[in-house]
Design a protein around this motif. Structure first.
Motif, mmCIF file in Angstrom:
data_model
loop_
_atom_site.group_PDB
_atom_site.id
_atom_site.type_symbol
_atom_site.label_atom_id
_atom_site.label_comp_id
_atom_site.label_asym_id
_atom_site.label_seq_id
_atom_site.Cartn_x
_atom_site.Cartn_y
_atom_site.Cartn_z
ATOM 1 N N ARG A 173 17.149 -14.010 -3.570
ATOM 2 C CA ARG A 173 17.101 -15.475 -3.657
ATOM 3 C C ARG A 173 17.948 -16.116 -2.565
ATOM 4 O O ARG A 173 18.974 -15.581 -2.164
ATOM 5 C CB ARG A 173 17.577 -15.930 -5.034
ATOM 6 N N LYS A 174 17.497 -17.300 -2.120
ATOM 7 C CA LYS A 174 18.200 -18.013 -1.056
ATOM 8 C C LYS A 174 19.412 -18.762 -1.624
ATOM 9 O O LYS A 174 19.309 -19.425 -2.653
ATOM 10 C CB LYS A 174 17.254 -18.995 -0.360
ATOM 11 N N TYR A 175 20.529 -18.647 -0.925
ATOM 12 C CA TYR A 175 21.755 -19.338 -1.291
ATOM 13 C C TYR A 175 22.299 -20.071 -0.075
ATOM 14 O O TYR A 175 22.120 -19.642 1.067
ATOM 15 C CB TYR A 175 22.826 -18.344 -1.772
ATOM 16 N N PHE A 176 22.966 -21.179 -0.355
ATOM 17 C CA PHE A 176 23.667 -21.930 0.683
ATOM 18 C C PHE A 176 25.090 -22.171 0.202
ATOM 19 O O PHE A 176 25.310 -22.487 -0.969
ATOM 20 C CB PHE A 176 22.969 -23.257 0.961
ATOM 21 N N LYS A 177 26.038 -22.013 1.098
ATOM 22 C CA LYS A 177 27.445 -22.154 0.749
ATOM 23 C C LYS A 177 28.047 -23.339 1.495
ATOM 24 O O LYS A 177 27.756 -23.547 2.674
ATOM 25 C CB LYS A 177 28.196 -20.865 1.114
ATOM 26 N N PHE A 178 28.881 -24.122 0.803
ATOM 27 C CA PHE A 178 29.586 -25.209 1.477
ATOM 28 C C PHE A 178 30.432 -24.618 2.608
ATOM 29 O O PHE A 178 31.169 -23.654 2.398
ATOM 30 C CB PHE A 178 30.476 -25.970 0.497
ATOM 31 N N LYS A 179 30.305 -25.202 3.789
ATOM 32 C CA LYS A 179 31.067 -24.683 4.926
ATOM 33 C C LYS A 179 32.564 -24.838 4.700
ATOM 34 O O LYS A 179 33.358 -24.002 5.130
ATOM 35 C CB LYS A 179 30.647 -25.402 6.214
ATOM 36 N N ASP A 180 32.935 -25.888 4.018
ATOM 37 C CA ASP A 180 34.343 -26.156 3.734
ATOM 38 C C ASP A 180 34.498 -26.430 2.247
ATOM 39 O O ASP A 180 33.914 -27.378 1.716
ATOM 40 C CB ASP A 180 34.816 -27.361 4.553
ATOM 41 N N GLY A 181 35.276 -25.593 1.576
ATOM 42 C CA GLY A 181 35.472 -25.766 0.138
ATOM 43 C C GLY A 181 36.132 -27.079 -0.214
ATOM 44 O O GLY A 181 35.878 -27.643 -1.290
ATOM 45 N N PHE A 182 36.982 -27.600 0.689
ATOM 46 C CA PHE A 182 37.639 -28.878 0.431
ATOM 47 C C PHE A 182 36.626 -30.025 0.431
ATOM 48 O O PHE A 182 36.773 -31.001 -0.297
ATOM 49 C CB PHE A 182 38.732 -29.145 1.464
ATOM 50 N N LEU A 183 35.597 -29.907 1.263
ATOM 51 C CA LEU A 183 34.545 -30.928 1.276
ATOM 52 C C LEU A 183 33.813 -30.918 -0.061
ATOM 53 O O LEU A 183 33.545 -31.971 -0.641
ATOM 54 C CB LEU A 183 33.572 -30.667 2.426
ATOM 55 N N ARG A 184 33.490 -29.720 -0.541
ATOM 56 C CA ARG A 184 32.832 -29.614 -1.845
ATOM 57 C C ARG A 184 33.674 -30.265 -2.932
ATOM 58 O O ARG A 184 33.167 -31.030 -3.758
ATOM 59 C CB ARG A 184 32.565 -28.148 -2.173
ATOM 60 N N ASP A 185 34.985 -29.988 -2.929
ATOM 61 C CA ASP A 185 35.886 -30.544 -3.940
ATOM 62 C C ASP A 185 35.918 -32.068 -3.871
ATOM 63 O O ASP A 185 35.926 -32.752 -4.902
ATOM 64 C CB ASP A 185 37.302 -29.997 -3.750
ATOM 65 N N ALA A 186 35.941 -32.611 -2.641
ATOM 66 C CA ALA A 186 35.993 -34.070 -2.466
ATOM 67 C C ALA A 186 34.733 -34.725 -3.020
ATOM 68 O O ALA A 186 34.796 -35.759 -3.702
ATOM 69 C CB ALA A 186 36.175 -34.422 -0.988
ATOM 70 N N VAL A 187 33.578 -34.120 -2.744
ATOM 71 C CA VAL A 187 32.307 -34.666 -3.230
ATOM 72 C C VAL A 187 32.244 -34.577 -4.749
ATOM 73 O O VAL A 187 31.838 -35.533 -5.431
ATOM 74 C CB VAL A 187 31.104 -33.919 -2.602
ATOM 75 N N TYR A 188 32.656 -33.429 -5.290
ATOM 76 C CA TYR A 188 32.612 -33.234 -6.749
ATOM 77 C C TYR A 188 33.498 -34.244 -7.468
ATOM 78 O O TYR A 188 33.086 -34.862 -8.459
ATOM 79 C CB TYR A 188 33.048 -31.814 -7.100
ATOM 80 N N GLU A 189 34.726 -34.426 -6.972
ATOM 81 C CA GLU A 189 35.661 -35.338 -7.624
ATOM 82 C C GLU A 189 35.199 -36.785 -7.554
ATOM 83 O O GLU A 189 35.522 -37.597 -8.430
ATOM 84 C CB GLU A 189 37.051 -35.203 -7.002
ATOM 85 N N SER A 190 34.435 -37.125 -6.518
ATOM 86 C CA SER A 190 33.989 -38.518 -6.356
ATOM 87 C C SER A 190 32.697 -38.820 -7.122
ATOM 88 O O SER A 190 32.321 -39.980 -7.279
ATOM 89 C CB SER A 190 33.772 -38.827 -4.866
ATOM 90 N N ALA A 191 32.017 -37.779 -7.599
ATOM 91 C CA ALA A 191 30.751 -37.973 -8.311
ATOM 92 C C ALA A 191 30.998 -38.607 -9.682
ATOM 93 O O ALA A 191 32.022 -38.341 -10.316
ATOM 94 C CB ALA A 191 30.031 -36.631 -8.482
ATOM 95 N N PRO A 192 30.066 -39.450 -10.154
ATOM 96 C CA PRO A 192 30.224 -40.069 -11.480
ATOM 97 C C PRO A 192 30.336 -39.009 -12.583
ATOM 98 O O PRO A 192 29.621 -38.006 -12.566
ATOM 99 C CB PRO A 192 28.936 -40.888 -11.638
ATOM 100 N N PHE A 193 31.225 -39.245 -13.525
ATOM 101 C CA PHE A 193 31.475 -38.284 -14.606
ATOM 102 C C PHE A 193 30.194 -37.999 -15.388
ATOM 103 O O PHE A 193 29.899 -36.843 -15.719
ATOM 104 C CB PHE A 193 32.547 -38.818 -15.548
ATOM 105 N N SER A 194 29.424 -39.039 -15.679
ATOM 106 C CA SER A 194 28.204 -38.869 -16.477
ATOM 107 C C SER A 194 27.191 -37.985 -15.751
ATOM 108 O O SER A 194 26.502 -37.171 -16.377
ATOM 109 C CB SER A 194 27.572 -40.227 -16.796
ATOM 110 N N LEU A 195 27.106 -38.127 -14.426
ATOM 111 C CA LEU A 195 26.181 -37.302 -13.654
ATOM 112 C C LEU A 195 26.635 -35.849 -13.650
ATOM 113 O O LEU A 195 25.824 -34.935 -13.847
ATOM 114 C CB LEU A 195 26.088 -37.822 -12.212
#
Length: 277
Positions: A148-170
């Motif tokens: 199966r095809k996988y893609f990894k965030f190039k920078d884990g800190f970027l992933r964390d920033a996006v996750y923390e900024s996403a709406p809680f309900s989403l």
């Protein structure tokens, strides 16, 4: 394991880093002072600033090296935090790209195209095109897990920033979709128990999260992996010891004894006496 605290770069160290690692040439004293004032010698911050300036055309590549447009550099507004720099990069993406990045951040640092398709209800070919475009924009790198095809965030800190900024309900909605899908498809495989537990936890279903945490804990305990088992049992008991999890508490006592954690052992015994017995 031992945590090493890395000191910030000195001015000379930062100059060498920019020249040797970033391949930035003809750096004036004004430019190095600019970077010092923004990064305080933090290499992670330096990399994020460099990446932002490249995207905005302030730093340009010529041959194998990079050069700074100083006139534009000193007029550029640099965000005050790493999180803001990362979110600025994501905000510059197309709307459909931003949506995929947000969904992907909930799935984790490495993202299955198959699971992303399920959670977004998007066609895999459509997603594959967007993900490949995001590889070109240095959001993801291609990863590989079996067929199966996988893609990894190039920078884990970027992933964390996006996750923390996403709406809680989403986030809660996506976590639940992932948990239910993985539970249906792969719950017999011990390799995904922790992932399922994490998604149920993110969805707010503590009971189901603990069900899979307990599976992980007993699996680790059976392999004499006391430290891993301890972490899972502690997670289960973290919000109080319930009667249905009393077995986990007793296993944890045994592990504390094996590891010589006498104070933790005594504290847990007192908690069992006051909360359950």
């Amino acid at each position: 394991f031992e945590v090493l605290e890395l000191k910030p770069f000195s001015e000379e160290g930062e100059l060498k880093y920019l020249e040797n690692n970033i391949k930035l040439k003809q750096i004036s004293s004004s430019t190095i002072k600019f970077f010092r004032s923004k990064s305080s010698g933090n290499p992670k911050y330096i990399n994020a600033i460099i990446d932002m300036l490249k995207n905005e055309g302030v730093i340009k590549k010529e041959g194998e090296n990079f050069y700074v447009d100083e006139d534009r550099l000193f007029k550029t507004q640099i965000p005050e935090s790493l999180e803001e720099i990362y979110l600025k990069k994501v905000d510059s993406l197309l709307k459909e790209e931003r949506e995929i990045v947000q969904y992907a951040s909930v799935l984790g640092y490495s993202v299955s195209l198959f699971l992303l398709s399920h959670t977004t209800s998007k066609d895999r070919e459509y997603l594959l095109k967007i993900l490949n475009d995001l590889v070109g924009k240095e959001i993801f790198v291609k990863d590989s897990w079996g067929e199966r095809k996988y893609f990894k965030f190039k920078d884990g800190f970027l992933r964390d920033a996006v996750y923390e900024s996403a709406p809680f309900s989403l986030k809660k909605e996506i976590h639940l979709k992932c948990a239910q899908f993985l539970e249906k498809e792969s719950s017999e495989s011990g390799k995904v128990w922790q992932i399922i537990a994490n998604h149920f936890k993110g969805a707010g279903d503590k009971e189901k999260a603990n069900f899979y945490n307990k599976k992980c804990a007993y699996d680790a305990f059976s392999r004499y992996d006391n430290v891993t088992a301890m972490n899972y049992f502690e997670e289960i008991c973290s919000e109080g010891i319930k009667k249905e999890n009393i077995d986990c508490a007793f296993k944890l006592i045994k592990i504390y004894s094996n590891l010589g954690k006498r104070e933790d052992e005594e504290k847990l015994i007192k908690n069992i006496e006051s909360e359950v017995l």
